[in-house]
Design a protein around this motif. Structure first.
Motif, PDB file in Angstrom:
ATOM      1  N   LEU A  74       0.767  -1.108   0.307  1.00  5.27           N
ATOM      2  CA  LEU A  74       0.025  -0.011   0.436  1.00  5.27           C
ATOM      3  C   LEU A  74       0.809   1.457  -0.227  1.00  5.27           C
ATOM      4  CD1 LEU A  74      -2.862   0.371  -0.213  1.00  5.27           C
ATOM      5  CD2 LEU A  74      -3.098   0.498   2.569  1.00  5.27           C
ATOM      6  N   LEU A  78       2.371   1.897  -3.832  1.00  5.53           N
ATOM      7  CA  LEU A  78       1.445   2.313  -4.382  1.00  5.53           C
ATOM      8  C   LEU A  78       1.337   3.444  -4.375  1.00  5.53           C
ATOM      9  CD1 LEU A  78      -1.197  -0.876  -4.238  1.00  5.53           C
ATOM     10  CD2 LEU A  78       0.329  -0.218  -6.533  1.00  5.53           C
ATOM     11  N   GLN A  79       1.151   4.280  -2.723  1.00  5.86           N
ATOM     12  CA  GLN A  79       0.923   5.457  -2.375  1.00  5.86           C
ATOM     13  C   GLN A  79       1.569   6.737  -3.235  1.00  5.86           C
ATOM     14  OE1 GLN A  79       1.575   6.601   1.585  1.00  5.86           O
ATOM     15  NE2 GLN A  79       0.222   8.031   1.505  1.00  5.86           N
ATOM     16  N   SER A 133       1.374   6.567  -6.699  1.00  7.59           N
ATOM     17  CA  SER A 133       0.147   8.264  -7.235  1.00  7.59           C
ATOM     18  C   SER A 133       0.772   9.428  -7.073  1.00  7.59           C
ATOM     19  CB  SER A 133      -1.021   7.408  -5.829  1.00  7.59           C
ATOM     20  OG  SER A 133      -2.428   8.609  -5.813  1.00  7.59           O
ATOM     21  N   LYS A 142      -4.776   4.395  -8.174  1.00 11.04           N
ATOM     22  CA  LYS A 142      -6.082   4.084  -7.304  1.00 11.04           C
ATOM     23  C   LYS A 142      -7.389   3.142  -7.299  1.00 11.04           C
ATOM     24  CE  LYS A 142     -10.252   7.163  -7.247  1.00 11.04           C
ATOM     25  NZ  LYS A 142     -11.072   8.408  -7.844  1.00 11.04           N
ATOM     26  N   ILE A 202      -5.609   0.977  -4.879  1.00 13.40           N
ATOM     27  CA  ILE A 202      -5.186   1.358  -3.213  1.00 13.40           C
ATOM     28  C   ILE A 202      -6.691   1.123  -2.429  1.00 13.40           C
ATOM     29  CG2 ILE A 202      -5.392   3.507  -2.011  1.00 13.40           C
ATOM     30  CD1 ILE A 202      -3.450   4.189  -3.925  1.00 13.40           C
ATOM     31  N   SER A 256      -6.897  -1.440   0.713  1.00 11.81           N
ATOM     32  CA  SER A 256      -6.785  -0.542   1.831  1.00 11.81           C
ATOM     33  C   SER A 256      -7.387  -0.913   3.430  1.00 11.81           C
ATOM     34  CB  SER A 256      -6.924   1.194   1.320  1.00 11.81           C
ATOM     35  OG  SER A 256      -8.043   1.003   0.663  1.00 11.81           O
TER      36      SER A 256
END
Length: 972
Positions: free
Chosen positions: A901, A904-905, A908, A952, A955, A959
């Motif tokens: 996570l 991925l953030q 982004s 997006k 996530i 999440s």
């Protein structure tokens, strides 16, 4: 100076200086005719025209004898004034005979303005233009125009800037007085254009005047209201004004809010309208959107809270709401007290809201007049010489821009539509940065009219700035110019102009201009020809030689738009009254008032804008506008009140407002050269009785008014203004000053502006008044105009903009392009190496492989442009490297779901960085008129959008499980 002022006309129907509004002719429904006249001699002939000394647009005839203007008279048949004229209309023509007219071109040589030929002046301007084009691009040239030119001249100038130079750097002094009017109508109704008509005064039961001292700004229109008030069944009159103005003296109810609190007051009135059910639910259900949002916002503004903010008593707020909420018909008006004050566009929209909530629009006696401050401001906006696009087109709508390109026969990418046109305050910033190096000023005097004059003087006397000034008399700005072009004025040329209620008048040439003066149209056409502006077929871009030819071309561009002129002609406009647009096949006699059918210009393909967030000023996107789905309905805009940026404190305890005097117009270029000057010879600061008593001041005493920016030394006048507030007229500069005192109101004003309309907030900021106690005559605060002229005297126009300034520069676009390209290179490294090292997740690994293909495709599309345009790497490490290292720090082992996570953030955020970089390159590619570059940037933006959409979704999917379900603690 006083001895040079022409005497009053010998033959007058009245002394309009002593009797400003004339005798009463009481009426209801049909305003009686009364012809006002002022002449020195009996004319040999009368020539049709209209008055250009306020925004009212009164029809008049010019009296001519022996080739000289000898008088004026009101046109009895004209719908605007029914023969009446005000003091400026009856006296302004006298300035035409002054001996200090500019009559031949001037060029600054060795510091002095010296006489030159037209060829010499225009050749120099063109040479400078081409030199700047070569070294600094077209975007180093800017135009700042007026609210005084004719429609045809504005349209020619719009073509010079937007279709010839393809630049956004065009604005007008209409930005200072009416930009908010246009912005508010666009926000509420989808398009500029006044909904109401002057004839609504004849029928209305209630007039709501907000920040509008009509008695001083539009004297003939005020006489119409006075005649209604004196007649049968007079309307109620509510006036919102911090001063006890002549308009306020006649009010049924006078509300005097603190300067800068209009929005809170208007929200409070709407609060009570909702609370008491004074809403036309049938109308609002069919013809508006945003009702619930508005009701929620204004629900907080009860009378007690509004009284605390504004200083207006709760009882008066309730009475105002009752009158507005129960009247059968309503005409609302606004002017600078709204437009030049804090939260200007937001406040102007609330005035629109009040009429819309009552359903009182498009009917006899019902309407809104978001007033203009100048006679031809409407044409400036219609033709696109300021913050608009010609024909009220929407720069965010590709179809509108394609239509313009077709009409002008240029490529669509050459129509400057990458952003809204550059407003004057940003033009000044670009001058300060050194990226605008030619500033062409026509028909306006910014060294008196712009805010924060100390800064403006410094910028416009920059040794490297080439200033062209086109005007009819010497003034503060011509005094510092490098080239001065003498322009023909009203009465010396033919053209059309449109007033506040959309009435188009023709003004015929009555006499020849003096000396070598040329019309503004002639000057712009000459510049276009010398610059070689062509359409894509090689024809002259501006092929005309007469104003009528330009008018016919304008008609084609206006066709089908809200301001449709196609039913008009010079022939139709001659001989009778002015005609209101839209005038076309469907409305051959013109249109009395807009929105009679309850349909507004808010359809997606009609609207001039997609609207803005009234708090931040951020424009809405097409998608956000579609979500509102106005579809021909008006938009109720809402906004919360916030205090102004500069509030009074112990050091500067008084709120400043600047404004107009009934006898003067703008910077007095004309009125200061007539008998009107005797009635208002110098500025006075108006102070309340309470503040005067506290400071020990009396009327006539000379005081110093000081702000954080500067100071002035003027006489004081006590009374007729609310406590804690002061008022100073803005008309006075230094062209006729002899005592050396600083006196221009804009020495004091803030250079803040409204976030939507970009209109400077002249009715904002804090000052203090200092009593002069040293017994010396002064000046205690010396004017700085003389120093500015001395600074200009160090220049030589031919040498302005030095070779070193032009060539020793570095373009920043290559640096940005290089940074953007490197982010794409690093993105591929992130996909290839970093993410596989950091995480192990089959779905992510598979998706990243796909993203790598998209990223590589994006990089390949951008690579040729980097090779063609160059890549500047002189700043060492790229920001892309720093960001990559911060977002994807190395780890010894691949992590679990939480680390997935985090990764991925980080991805982004990195993709958002690329998106922001490309966002800047999109308008740059348009401003370069490079279609291939633009297409590649658009393609890259599409790639980033696809990649961000995948991230997006990952996530969102991962999440909940990752963050909510506890995991085993790692072993010790």
């Amino acid at each position: 100076m006083a001895s040079e002022i022409p005497p009053e006309p010998v033959h007058q129907s009245r002394n309009s200086i002593e009797d400003i509004w004339g005798p009463r002719t009481p009426y209801k429904h049909e305003w009686p005719t009364r012809v006002d006249q002022a002449c020195d001699e009996e004319p040999e002939k009368w020539v049709q025209s209209a008055c250009v000394l306020c925004s009212n647009g009164c029809g008049l005839d010019i009296g001519v004898k022996n080739g000289k203007v000898v008088g004026v008279r009101g046109r009895a048949m004209d719908r605007v004034n029914h023969g009446r004229l005000g003091p400026k209309g009856l006296h302004g023509w006298k300035a035409m005979h002054r001996q200090d007219r500019l009559t031949h071109p001037l060029i600054r040589k060795n510091g002095r303005l010296e006489r030159a030929s037209w060829d010499e002046a225009m050749d120099l301007i063109v040479a400078k233009s081409k030199e700047l084009q070569k070294h600094l691009t077209n975007h180093s040239i800017a135009f700042y125009t007026s609210g005084q030119l004719f429609l045809e001249e504005y349209y020619a100038l719009a073509l010079v800037g937007k279709a010839g130079l393809h630049t956004l750097h065009m604005d007008g002094n209409t930005r200072l007085c009416t930009a908010t009017a246009a912005a508010a109508m666009r926000e509420s109704f989808g398009s500029d254009g006044q909904p109401g008509s002057y004839r609504d005064i004849d029928y209305t039961d209630c007039i709501f005047m907000v920040g509008h001292n009509m008695a001083a700004t539009q004297t003939v229109l005020w006489s119409r209201i006075l005649d209604r008030l004196a007649g049968e069944q007079p309307p109620k009159l509510i006036v919102v004004d911090p001063r006890l103005s002549e308009s306020a003296r006649k009010a049924t109810l006078h509300l005097a809010p603190r300067v800068g609190t209009n929005l809170a007051l208007l929200n409070g009135i709407q609060h009570l309208m909702f609370k008491n059910g004074w809403i036309d639910r049938e109308f609002t259900s069919k013809h508006v959107v945003g009702l619930k949002e508005l009701e929620a916002t204004v629900s907080e503004y009860n009378p007690q809270k509004v009284e605390e903010i504004t200083g207006v008593s709760a009882a008066d707020i309730e009475e105002a709401a009752r009158i507005l909420g129960t009247t059968k018909t309503l005409l609302s008006t606004a002017l600078q007290g709204v437009y030049q004050s804090h939260q200007a566009t937001a406040s102007a929209c609330q005035i629109n809201n009040i009429n819309l909530l009552r359903g009182l629009i498009g009917k006899h006696g019902c309407g809104i007049l978001q007033m203009n401050g100048q006679p031809t401001a409407q044409n400036n906006r219609e033709t696109g010489c300021d913050g608009e696009y010609p024909g009220f087109r929407n720069y965010q709508n590709p179809n509108h821009m394609a239509e313009l390109a077709k009409l002008w026969n240029i490529e669509q990418i050459e129509v400057p539509h990458w952003s809204q046109p550059t407003h004057i305050m940003n033009l000044l910033s670009y001058i300060e940065q050194g990226t605008i190096r030619m500033f062409w000023i026509s028909g306006t005097n910014p060294l008196v009219s712009l805010p924060n004059l100390p800064r403006v003087r410094r910028l416009l006397t920059d040794p490297e700035l080439f200033v062209v000034c086109q005007d009819i008399y010497p003034n503060e700005t011509t005094a510092i110019a490098d080239v001065v072009l003498p322009a023909a004025q009203w009465g010396e040329k033919t053209g059309c102009f449109t007033n506040v209620d959309r009435t188009v008048h023709i003004a015929h040439k009555a006499v020849d201009p003096p000396g070598e003066c040329r019309s503004d149209l002639h000057i712009f056409l000459d510049y276009a020809k010398r610059m070689g502006f062509k359409d894509k077929d090689g024809n002259d871009l501006l092929p005309w030689s007469t104003s009528e030819e330009v008018f016919e071309a304008w008609k084609k561009l206006s066709a089908g738009r809200p301001c449709d002129y196609t039913g008009m002609s010079y022939e139709r406009l001659t001989g009778g009254s002015g005609i209101q647009w839209p005038c076309n096949a469907q409305n051959p006699q013109g249109t009395e008032r807009l929105y009679a059918d309850g349909r507004f210009f808010t359809d997606l393909e009609d609207c001039e804008t997609f609207g803005h967030d009234l708090q931040t000023g951020a424009p809405y996107t097409k998608a956000e506008y579609q979500k509102q789905n106005p579809a021909g309905r008006a938009i109720l805009k809402q906004c919360h009140y916030r205090p102004p940026a500069e509030e009074p404190n112990e050091e500067f305890p008084l709120r400043l407002a600047t404004g107009r005097n009934v006898f003067q117009f703008h910077t007095r270029t004309k009125t200061g050269r007539t008998a009107l000057q005797k009635s208002c010879p110098e500025p006075e600061v108006r102070v309340s009785e309470a503040d005067a008593a506290k400071l020990g001041l009396s009327t006539g005493e000379v005081v110093i008014v000081r702000s954080r920016r500067g100071a002035v030394e003027v006489k004081c006048r006590v009374g007729n203004v609310a406590r804690g507030q002061v008022f100073l007229p803005f008309h006075f500069g230094y062209w006729d000053s002899t005592d050396g005192r600083a006196r221009a109101a804009n020495e004091l004003t803030v250079d803040y502006w409204d976030p939507i309309s970009k209109q400077p907030l002249f009715k904002s900021g804090a000052v203090r008044i200092e009593k002069i106690v040293d017994g010396k005559e002064g000046p205690h605060v010396r004017e700085q105009q003389t120093a500015a002229v001395e600074q200009a005297s160090k220049k030589d126009a031919i040498a302005t903009t030095s070779e070193e300034d032009l060539t020793q520069r570095e373009r920043q676009m290559e640096l940005w392009l290089g940074e953007t390209y490197e982010t794409m290179v690093q993105l591929l490294q992130i996909y290839e190496k970093l993410i596989p090292q950091l995480i192990h997740n089959q779905e992510v690994e598979f998706g990243v492989a796909t993203l790598h293909e998209i990223g590589e495709d994006m990089r390949k599309r951008m690579e040729p442009h980097v090779e063609k345009l160059g890549e500047n790497k002189q700043r060492g490490r790229h920001r892309a490297h720093i960001l990559r290292e911060a977002l994807f720090p190395p780890k010894d082992t691949r992590g679990g779901s939480y680390e997935v996570l985090e990764t991925l953030q980080g991805l982004s955020i990195y993709l958002s960085h690329i998106k922001g970089s490309l966002m800047a390159l999109e308008p740059v590619s348009l401003a370069m008129w490079d279609q291939e570059f633009y297409d590649s940037v658009q393609y890259a933006r599409g790639c980033v959008h696809r990649m961000r959409a995948w991230v997006k979704e990952q996530i969102r999917v991962k999440s909940p499980q990752t963050l909510l379900v506890p995991v085993r603690k790692p072993a010790e």
